[in-house]
Motif scaffolding. Sequence first.
Motif, PDB file in Angstrom:
ATOM      1  N   THR A 129      42.088  41.666  34.332  1.00 14.41           N
ATOM      2  CA  THR A 129      43.469  41.238  34.175  1.00 14.41           C
ATOM      3  C   THR A 129      43.637  39.847  34.758  1.00 14.41           C
ATOM      4  OG1 THR A 129      45.787  41.845  34.587  1.00 14.41           O
ATOM      5  CG2 THR A 129      44.192  42.374  36.315  1.00 14.41           C
ATOM      6  N   SER A 130      44.828  39.279  34.571  1.00 21.77           N
ATOM      7  CA  SER A 130      45.120  37.929  35.041  1.00 21.77           C
ATOM      8  C   SER A 130      46.365  37.970  35.910  1.00 21.77           C
ATOM      9  CB  SER A 130      45.354  36.979  33.864  1.00 21.77           C
ATOM     10  OG  SER A 130      44.273  36.991  32.961  1.00 21.77           O
ATOM     11  N   ASP A 131      46.272  37.446  37.122  1.00 21.10           N
ATOM     12  CA  ASP A 131      47.397  37.403  38.051  1.00 21.10           C
ATOM     13  C   ASP A 131      48.025  36.008  38.000  1.00 21.10           C
ATOM     14  OD1 ASP A 131      49.238  37.534  40.071  1.00 21.10           O
ATOM     15  OD2 ASP A 131      47.808  38.061  41.659  1.00 21.10           O
ATOM     16  N   LEU A 132      49.229  35.924  37.442  1.00 19.61           N
ATOM     17  CA  LEU A 132      49.899  34.635  37.329  1.00 19.61           C
ATOM     18  C   LEU A 132      50.331  34.098  38.682  1.00 19.61           C
ATOM     19  CD1 LEU A 132      52.141  35.189  34.161  1.00 19.61           C
ATOM     20  CD2 LEU A 132      49.834  34.208  34.318  1.00 19.61           C
ATOM     21  N   ALA A 133      50.581  34.993  39.656  1.00 19.51           N
ATOM     22  CA  ALA A 133      50.993  34.530  40.977  1.00 19.51           C
ATOM     23  C   ALA A 133      49.875  33.757  41.658  1.00 19.51           C
ATOM     24  CB  ALA A 133      51.421  35.716  41.839  1.00 19.51           C
ATOM     25  N   ARG A 134      48.639  34.222  41.490  1.00 19.25           N
ATOM     26  CA  ARG A 134      47.480  33.564  42.098  1.00 19.25           C
ATOM     27  C   ARG A 134      46.746  32.649  41.119  1.00 19.25           C
ATOM     28  NH1 ARG A 134      48.195  38.317  44.756  1.00 19.25           N
ATOM     29  NH2 ARG A 134      47.651  38.403  46.983  1.00 19.25           N
ATOM     30  N   ARG A 135      47.190  32.645  39.843  1.00 15.59           N
ATOM     31  CA  ARG A 135      46.493  31.878  38.801  1.00 15.59           C
ATOM     32  C   ARG A 135      45.011  32.227  38.788  1.00 15.59           C
ATOM     33  NH1 ARG A 135      51.697  30.475  40.257  1.00 15.59           N
ATOM     34  NH2 ARG A 135      52.458  28.655  39.100  1.00 15.59           N
ATOM     35  N   ALA A 136      44.730  33.540  38.806  1.00  9.77           N
ATOM     36  CA  ALA A 136      43.343  33.969  39.005  1.00  9.77           C
ATOM     37  C   ALA A 136      43.004  35.159  38.126  1.00  9.77           C
ATOM     38  CB  ALA A 136      43.111  34.330  40.471  1.00  9.77           C
ATOM     39  N   LEU A 137      41.718  35.225  37.761  1.00  8.46           N
ATOM     40  CA  LEU A 137      41.157  36.399  37.112  1.00  8.46           C
ATOM     41  C   LEU A 137      40.991  37.489  38.164  1.00  8.46           C
ATOM     42  CD1 LEU A 137      39.696  37.604  34.540  1.00  8.46           C
ATOM     43  CD2 LEU A 137      37.582  36.776  35.578  1.00  8.46           C
ATOM     44  N   VAL A 138      41.362  38.714  37.824  1.00 10.51           N
ATOM     45  CA  VAL A 138      41.293  39.834  38.762  1.00 10.51           C
ATOM     46  C   VAL A 138      40.564  40.989  38.088  1.00 10.51           C
ATOM     47  CG1 VAL A 138      42.627  41.545  40.065  1.00 10.51           C
ATOM     48  CG2 VAL A 138      43.415  39.169  39.947  1.00 10.51           C
ATOM     49  N   LEU A 139      39.621  41.589  38.813  1.00  8.99           N
ATOM     50  CA  LEU A 139      38.955  42.811  38.377  1.00  8.99           C
ATOM     51  C   LEU A 139      39.467  43.962  39.227  1.00  8.99           C
ATOM     52  CD1 LEU A 139      35.241  41.625  38.056  1.00  8.99           C
ATOM     53  CD2 LEU A 139      36.818  42.114  36.192  1.00  8.99           C
ATOM     54  N   LEU A 140      39.942  45.000  38.567  1.00  6.18           N
ATOM     55  CA  LEU A 140      40.394  46.186  39.285  1.00  6.18           C
ATOM     56  C   LEU A 140      39.495  47.364  38.905  1.00  6.18           C
ATOM     57  CD1 LEU A 140      44.264  45.844  38.890  1.00  6.18           C
ATOM     58  CD2 LEU A 140      42.885  45.426  40.953  1.00  6.18           C
ATOM     59  N   PRO A 141      39.014  48.104  39.938  1.00  5.54           N
ATOM     60  CA  PRO A 141      39.492  48.065  41.322  1.00  5.54           C
ATOM     61  C   PRO A 141      38.710  47.127  42.244  1.00  5.54           C
ATOM     62  CG  PRO A 141      38.021  49.911  41.094  1.00  5.54           C
ATOM     63  CD  PRO A 141      38.095  49.248  39.720  1.00  5.54           C
ATOM     64  N   ARG A 142      37.752  46.367  41.725  1.00  5.96           N
ATOM     65  CA  ARG A 142      36.865  45.583  42.585  1.00  5.96           C
ATOM     66  C   ARG A 142      37.637  44.655  43.519  1.00  5.96           C
ATOM     67  NH1 ARG A 142      31.886  42.563  39.748  1.00  5.96           N
ATOM     68  NH2 ARG A 142      31.549  44.733  39.092  1.00  5.96           N
ATOM     69  N   ASP A 143      38.731  44.062  43.042  1.00  5.70           N
ATOM     70  CA  ASP A 143      39.493  43.101  43.839  1.00  5.70           C
ATOM     71  C   ASP A 143      40.713  43.713  44.509  1.00  5.70           C
ATOM     72  OD1 ASP A 143      37.732  41.072  43.082  1.00  5.70           O
ATOM     73  OD2 ASP A 143      38.901  40.578  41.288  1.00  5.70           O
ATOM     74  N   ALA A 144      40.784  45.040  44.555  1.00  8.38           N
ATOM     75  CA  ALA A 144      41.981  45.691  45.084  1.00  8.38           C
ATOM     76  C   ALA A 144      42.250  45.337  46.540  1.00  8.38           C
ATOM     77  CB  ALA A 144      41.861  47.209  44.945  1.00  8.38           C
ATOM     78  N   GLY A 145      41.197  45.073  47.328  1.00 13.09           N
ATOM     79  CA  GLY A 145      41.393  44.726  48.729  1.00 13.09           C
ATOM     80  C   GLY A 145      42.242  43.496  48.919  1.00 13.09           C
ATOM     81  N   THR A 146      42.201  42.577  47.955  1.00 16.39           N
ATOM     82  CA  THR A 146      43.035  41.373  48.021  1.00 16.39           C
ATOM     83  C   THR A 146      44.510  41.726  48.069  1.00 16.39           C
ATOM     84  OG1 THR A 146      41.365  40.188  46.731  1.00 16.39           O
ATOM     85  CG2 THR A 146      43.555  39.185  46.859  1.00 16.39           C
ATOM     86  N   TYR A 147      44.853  42.879  47.519  1.00 25.37           N
ATOM     87  CA  TYR A 147      46.246  43.309  47.451  1.00 25.37           C
ATOM     88  C   TYR A 147      46.554  44.411  48.473  1.00 25.37           C
ATOM     89  CZ  TYR A 147      45.969  40.598  43.200  1.00 25.37           C
ATOM     90  OH  TYR A 147      45.776  39.574  42.302  1.00 25.37           O
ATOM     91  N   GLY A 148      45.629  44.636  49.390  1.00 25.19           N
ATOM     92  CA  GLY A 148      45.865  45.591  50.459  1.00 25.19           C
ATOM     93  C   GLY A 148      45.810  47.041  50.046  1.00 25.19           C
TER      94      GLY A 148
END
Length: 310
Positions: A129-148
Amino acid sequence: MRADAVFEGGGVRGLALVGALAAAEEAGYTEWVNVAGASVGAVLASLVAAGYRASEITALMNDLDLATLRRVGFGGPGLGLLLAGGLYSLLPLEHWLGKALAAKGFTTFGDRVLPGAEPRYRHRLQVITSDLARRALVLLPRDAGTYGVPPDDVPVAQSVLMSSSIPLYFRPVRWRGGVFVDGGLLSTFPVWLFDAPGAPAWPTFGFHFQDAPIAQPPRPPRWPWDIALASVEAMLANQNARQVPGSELARVIEVPTLGVSPTDFNLSRSKRTALYRAGYEAGARFFARWNFGAHVAARLGATAHRRDVS
C-alpha cells in the motif's frame, strides 16, 4: 509443489489473474508459501493465503457486484470527494472480503504464519500500500511497527482496503496516523519481494498484466475532476511495463487485459469470463515451457531467491 506469488494490481481486471492462478494449480503448484499483491492483487493474495483455490476465488469474485463499488450516499460522489477524499466508499468490498476471509479463519495476519521462518518471511501474506502522510511505500504487516501495532494484530481485510483505494475514485483509509491509497501508486509489482541470496528452493511467480490499449472511444476530460480521474486511469492502465526488468521476465506470467480499463465497474458477465479465459490460456502457455532447473541455473551467481523454512 511449493511456490511464492506476487500479484499485480489492475482494478476490475483481476479475474484474468485468477485464470492464470488456475493454470498454475493445474501445473502442480498448489502450496503457496508467501504471497503478496497490490490493489486487486492484494485481494487475490489474501484469498490465496486464506486457503482458497482458484475455482473458489472465481465463484467469490463472480458473486461480487462491481456496481456496489460505485454506490454513493447522501450528497452524491462530489460531496464524498470534497469531504472524504474519494468519490466512492470501499465498505462493500471490505464486507465481502472480510466475510470470505473469516470463513477460513483469517482475520489478522497472525492467523497465517510460517513457524520457524525468519521474520521477513514469517507472515505468509504481504499487502502493498501507499501512505500519503509519509509519502512512502508500506508493506503490511512487515512495516506495522512503524505505526505502533504488532504485525500479528494487523487486520487483513482493512489492509487490503488500504491497498485497493484507487486515488480520487475511492476514499483513502485512515489508520494510525496514515492515509492509505492504492499500493500500485508506488509499486504495483515488486516481483523481487521474496528474493534472498543463493539458489531458490522453490520459485516466485509474478502474475503481471500485459499492456493493451483501452478498448473504449476517446473521452476528452472537460472539468478539473475529469482531468484528475483521467490522470489516475492513465497511470493505472499504462505503468505496468515499467515495473518488470528484463531479467525478471522468465518467472513472470504475462496476463492479457483485453483492453479492459481498471475502473470499468460495469464489466459484463461475458467480459469477466473472457478475462478469466485469457488469463488461464496465458498461464497454460507459461507453464508448458517453464523449467525450474533452468531458472535456478540462470539465477545462480546473481541475486537469487530464498531459504527453506521446513
